[in-house]
Design an enzyme around this catalytic site. Structure first.
Site, mmCIF file in Angstrom:
data_model
loop_
_atom_site.group_PDB
_atom_site.id
_atom_site.type_symbol
_atom_site.label_atom_id
_atom_site.label_comp_id
_atom_site.label_asym_id
_atom_site.label_seq_id
_atom_site.Cartn_x
_atom_site.Cartn_y
_atom_site.Cartn_z
ATOM 1 C CG ASP A 32 -2.036 0.968 1.433
ATOM 2 O OD1 ASP A 32 -1.572 2.072 0.553
ATOM 3 O OD2 ASP A 32 -2.978 1.211 1.738
ATOM 4 C CG ASP A 56 -5.163 7.840 3.494
ATOM 5 O OD1 ASP A 56 -6.082 8.245 2.616
ATOM 6 O OD2 ASP A 56 -3.946 8.332 2.456
ATOM 7 C CG HIS A 63 -5.320 11.887 11.295
ATOM 8 N ND1 HIS A 63 -5.391 13.325 10.489
ATOM 9 C CD2 HIS A 63 -3.272 11.831 10.676
ATOM 10 C CE1 HIS A 63 -4.237 13.792 9.666
ATOM 11 N NE2 HIS A 63 -2.570 13.139 9.961
ATOM 12 C CG HIS A 82 -0.616 15.070 7.474
ATOM 13 N ND1 HIS A 82 0.815 13.676 8.342
ATOM 14 C CD2 HIS A 82 -0.729 14.516 6.725
ATOM 15 C CE1 HIS A 82 0.970 13.932 7.318
ATOM 16 N NE2 HIS A 82 0.697 14.113 6.098
HETATM 17 C C1 Q6P Z 1 -1.209 10.828 5.545
HETATM 18 C C2 Q6P Z 1 -2.168 9.877 4.943
HETATM 19 C C3 Q6P Z 1 -1.767 11.309 2.681
HETATM 20 C C4 Q6P Z 1 -1.180 10.736 1.289
HETATM 21 C C5 Q6P Z 1 -0.957 11.880 0.797
HETATM 22 C C6 Q6P Z 1 -0.843 11.664 13.900
HETATM 23 C C7 Q6P Z 1 0.138 11.034 12.001
HETATM 24 C C8 Q6P Z 1 0.413 11.901 10.803
HETATM 25 C C9 Q6P Z 1 -0.232 11.130 9.287
HETATM 26 C C10 Q6P Z 1 -0.830 11.803 8.235
HETATM 27 C C11 Q6P Z 1 -1.490 10.375 7.265
HETATM 28 N N1 Q6P Z 1 -1.589 9.625 3.316
HETATM 29 N N2 Q6P Z 1 0.111 11.576 0.385
HETATM 30 O O1 Q6P Z 1 -0.593 10.672 12.088
HETATM 31 O O2 Q6P Z 1 -0.223 13.449 10.778
HETATM 32 O O3 Q6P Z 1 1.538 12.480 10.212
HETATM 33 ZN ZN ZN Z 2 1.541 14.162 9.535
#
Ligand code: Q6P
Ligand code: ZN
Length: 672
Positions: free
Chosen positions: A20, A92, A135, A174
């Site tokens: 993934d 995700d 999240h 994020h």
């Molecule tokens: C990112 C998911 C995004 C795809 C775009 C505490 C930690 C985080 C998680 C980020 C998920 N994919 N390229 O969570 O915020 O870093």
């Molecule tokens: Zn993050």
């Protein structure tokens, strides 16, 4: 009072079991490299190791629904196919037979940290955890997160310790929408997040992540979103948001506990964030929070996917929590236009809720908020051409230099009869006759006050020891603060201090000669009518009641002095208190504490002999003890607000970190 470090190898024992490309960055090595770096640098040894525990069902149910918890409880018994299926209902995120166990440990580790800090076992601390939390929502896993560690901790702290105000600072790149949704209507939890947004094109692509989601009902004003609409944000952009949004609001709010969603994907080299802040910026972000809530700061790991910038940033954070001086801030070349637009919009959105922002520009924000629609409707925004775009992974940056705390933290020069405060070292320099003669000639020509001469001699010696990094900071009681100030400034110039920031609290006769060459920056706070500005390097902050109005003073310190100090980047800070300044001990300690983020903590405090009672509180701030909270701040005097705003606008031409508005929306600013 130490720093807790909470970590357990068990949390490395789950990983992605299928292919993934979205989830393959969330690897166990994120924890091992961070922990190894703390061990290798000796930082782990200096911390108090606190064991993890499993969060109980009751803990988890503080935030999550029973149905969701029960569903997650079944995952350890699932086959690979069942796990994949289970994962598909969320976005995700991935599951693994051991992730439920780790998620309980991650939440439990966060609660152990809160307990250690709240019971006074330690002053502050950091928990290195996986899976992250910000999240995850009441009934949903999301973005690598299973349980919302920090949200659970905030509810737990309120319940167990009866806290009325908790601040959550989410510096992960994020948006922690899970945290936002949890506390949206709750004025007892102030949530701040900056995040890559790109006008809603970046994950999780929520309208709710924009600056105009300010909270709901009673919680209106207690949710602060700073959307980054461009990648490549740098140290300056981050510090500017701290000075002009987060800190003023946080001081007005006066939290009893600070929880940090400490993700490090906002650092350079991160493939998710694509930002360009260097790891040392986290030393400053951490330091700037450490005088809130009496120093009760709990940092909890969230994201961070470039293993190098991740471990460097973790070390910067922990070393700062331990009290070591922050490195000098580098390359603060002014916030970029896009950051200024965001700053402007956030301040405008919150001006009705916070008196510190009452004066925030009343300029239009509609053209910025609707941009998202314009961008998604039509052509992509054109990237600036010119320089070749580097991919985040190709970024290189120098390793942050090692930070060596000087052998002596705080040296004091006190008259006989005034006791040396605990933890400080009495300082006197051997009186080199040549130096003594020079000092007498310059400063005490027709007097034989040998005590005064001895004091001046010690001050010059102290400045040299600071320059050599043998002593971190110092404090002196002197008969004539103006003369001592002159003496130190002149000596500092010869002792290779390139720039001296002089902060003068109260009315003193300050030397105006020699303050326009850039070798000194003088910022003076008083209630004397402001004469016209004396130039870029001589700044007079006039407050109606001088320094006795804590709100006005705090506003001036956060919105003016700190950005000026950061941009100026002194090698020495000279903090001068004049007789009868009217400043409360608490506000003085805040000032002393905050200024130590500059000049690697090299602050020399000069106080008048009459203020012996202030020696103790000052020494304690210089030793790194957090200042006592100022309490909820009332609105500053309207005339002070207006005066400060006029001053800030007038200085914007010379100081980019004073900008809060992009050029098109008014004010100056520059593209990076
Ligand atoms: C990112 C998911 C995004 C795809 C775009 C505490 C930690 C985080 C998680 C980020 C998920 N994919 N390229 O969570 O915020 O870093
Ligand atoms: Zn993050």
């Amino acid at each position: 009072m130490g720093t807790a470090l909470i970590y357990d190898e068990e949390m490395t024992k789950y990983k992605l079991l299928w292919v993934d490309p979205v989830c393959n960055i969330e690897v166990p090595e994120r924890l091992t490299v961070s922990h190894d770096a703390l061990v290798k640098t000796g930082l782990a040894d200096r911390c108090v190791a606190v064991p993890v525990r499993e969060a109980t069902d009751a803990d988890i149910l503080l935030v999550h629904s029973e149905e969701y918890l029960e569903a997650v409880k079944t995952t350890p018994y699932m086959t690979l196919e069942e796990l994949k299926d289970f994962t598909l209902q969320y976005g995700d995120v991935y599951f693994h037979p051991n992730i439920y166990h780790c998620a309980k440990l991650a939440a439990g580790a966060t609660l152990q940290l809160v307990d250690s800090v709240m019971t006074g076992k330690v002053r502050n601390g950091m928990a290195l955890v996986r899976p992250p939390g910000h999240h995850s929502m009441r009934s949903a896993a999301c973005g690598f997160c299973v349980f919302n560690n920090v949200a659970i901790a905030a509810r737990y702290a309120k319940q167990k310790y009866g806290l009325k105000r908790v601040l959550i600072v989410d510096w992960d790149v994020h948006h922690g929408q899970g945290v936002q949704y949890c506390f949206e209507d709750d004025p007892s939890v102030l949530y701040f997040s900056w995040h890559r947004y790109e006008h809603q094109k970046f994950w999780p692509q929520l309208r709710d992540s924009d600056y105009d989601s300010v909270g709901k009902e009673k919680g209106a004003g207690f949710n602060i979103n700073v959307p980054w609409n461009k990648v490549g944000m740098k140290n300056c952009d981050y510090l500017s948001v701290f000075c002009h949004v987060l800190l003023p609001i946080a001081y007005e709010f006066s939290p009893e506990l600070v929880l940090v969603c400490a993700g490090f994907d906002a650092a350079i080299g991160d493939p998710e964030g694509e930002m360009r802040a260097t790891p040392d910026v986290f030393a400053h972000l951490t330091h700037l929070l450490m005088n809130l809530a009496g120093g009760k700061v709990c940092a909890v790991l969230e994201g961070g996917y470039n293993l190098t910038s991740l471990h460097q940033s973790v070390c910067q954070t922990v070393q700062t929590l331990l009290g070591d001086p922050a490195p000098r801030p580098a390359n603060l070349d002014g916030p970029c236009t896009s950051a200024l637009e965001s700053l402007h919009c956030v301040r405008a959105a919150h001006r009705q809720y916070w008196s510190c922002l009452k004066h925030a520009a009343e300029l239009p924000t509609s053209n910025i908020s609707t941009k998202c629609i314009k961008v998604t409707e039509g052509e992509e925004e054109k990237q600036e051409t010119g320089e070749e775009e580097k991919s985040a992974e190709e970024e290189t940056w120098p390793e942050p230099p090692k930070r060596f705390p000087p052998p002596v933290s705080t040296a004091v020069v006190l008259p006989e009869g005034v006791a040396c405060p605990d933890g400080c070292k009495r300082f006197s320099s051997s009186e080199d006759p040549a130096i003594v003669d020079k000092l007498r000639e310059k400063f005490l020509p027709e007097s034989d006050d040998s005590d005064a001469l001895t004091t001046l001699c010690s001050l010059t010696g102290l400045v040299e020891e600071m320059e050599k990094n043998e002593i971190r900071n110092g404090l002196a009681l002197v008969r004539d603060v103006s003369m001592a100030m002159m003496c130190v400034v002149q000596h500092a110039a010869t002792a290779h201090h390139d720039r001296v920031l002089i902060v003068c609290v109260g009315d003193a006769v300050v030397p105006s000669q020699g303050t326009d060459d850039g070798k000194t920056l003088l910022v003076q706070f008083s209630n004397k009518e402001s004469e016209e500005q004396k130039g870029k390097f001589h700044i007079h902050v006039c407050l109606k009641k001088g320094c006795s109005d804590v709100s006005g003073f705090t506003q001036a310190v956060l919105g003016l002095l700190l950005p000026l100090g950061y941009e100026y980047d002194p090698s020495l800070v000279l903090l001068v208190r004049t007789p009868g300044s009217g400043l409360s001990d608490g506000a003085w300690q805040q000032l002393t504490g905050l200024l130590q983020g500059l000049a690697q903590g090299h602050t020399l405090v000069l106080m008048p002999e009459g203020e012996k009672a202030c020696v103790g509180p000052t020494a304690s701030s210089l030793l790194g003890v957090a200042a006592p909270p100022l309490g909820k701040l009332h609105a500053p005097l309207p005339e002070d607000v207006a005066a400060l705003e006029r001053l800030r606008l007038g200085l914007q031409a010379d100081w980019k970190l004073l900008h809060t508005t992009a050029p098109e929306t008014g004010g100056g600013g520059e593209e990076h």
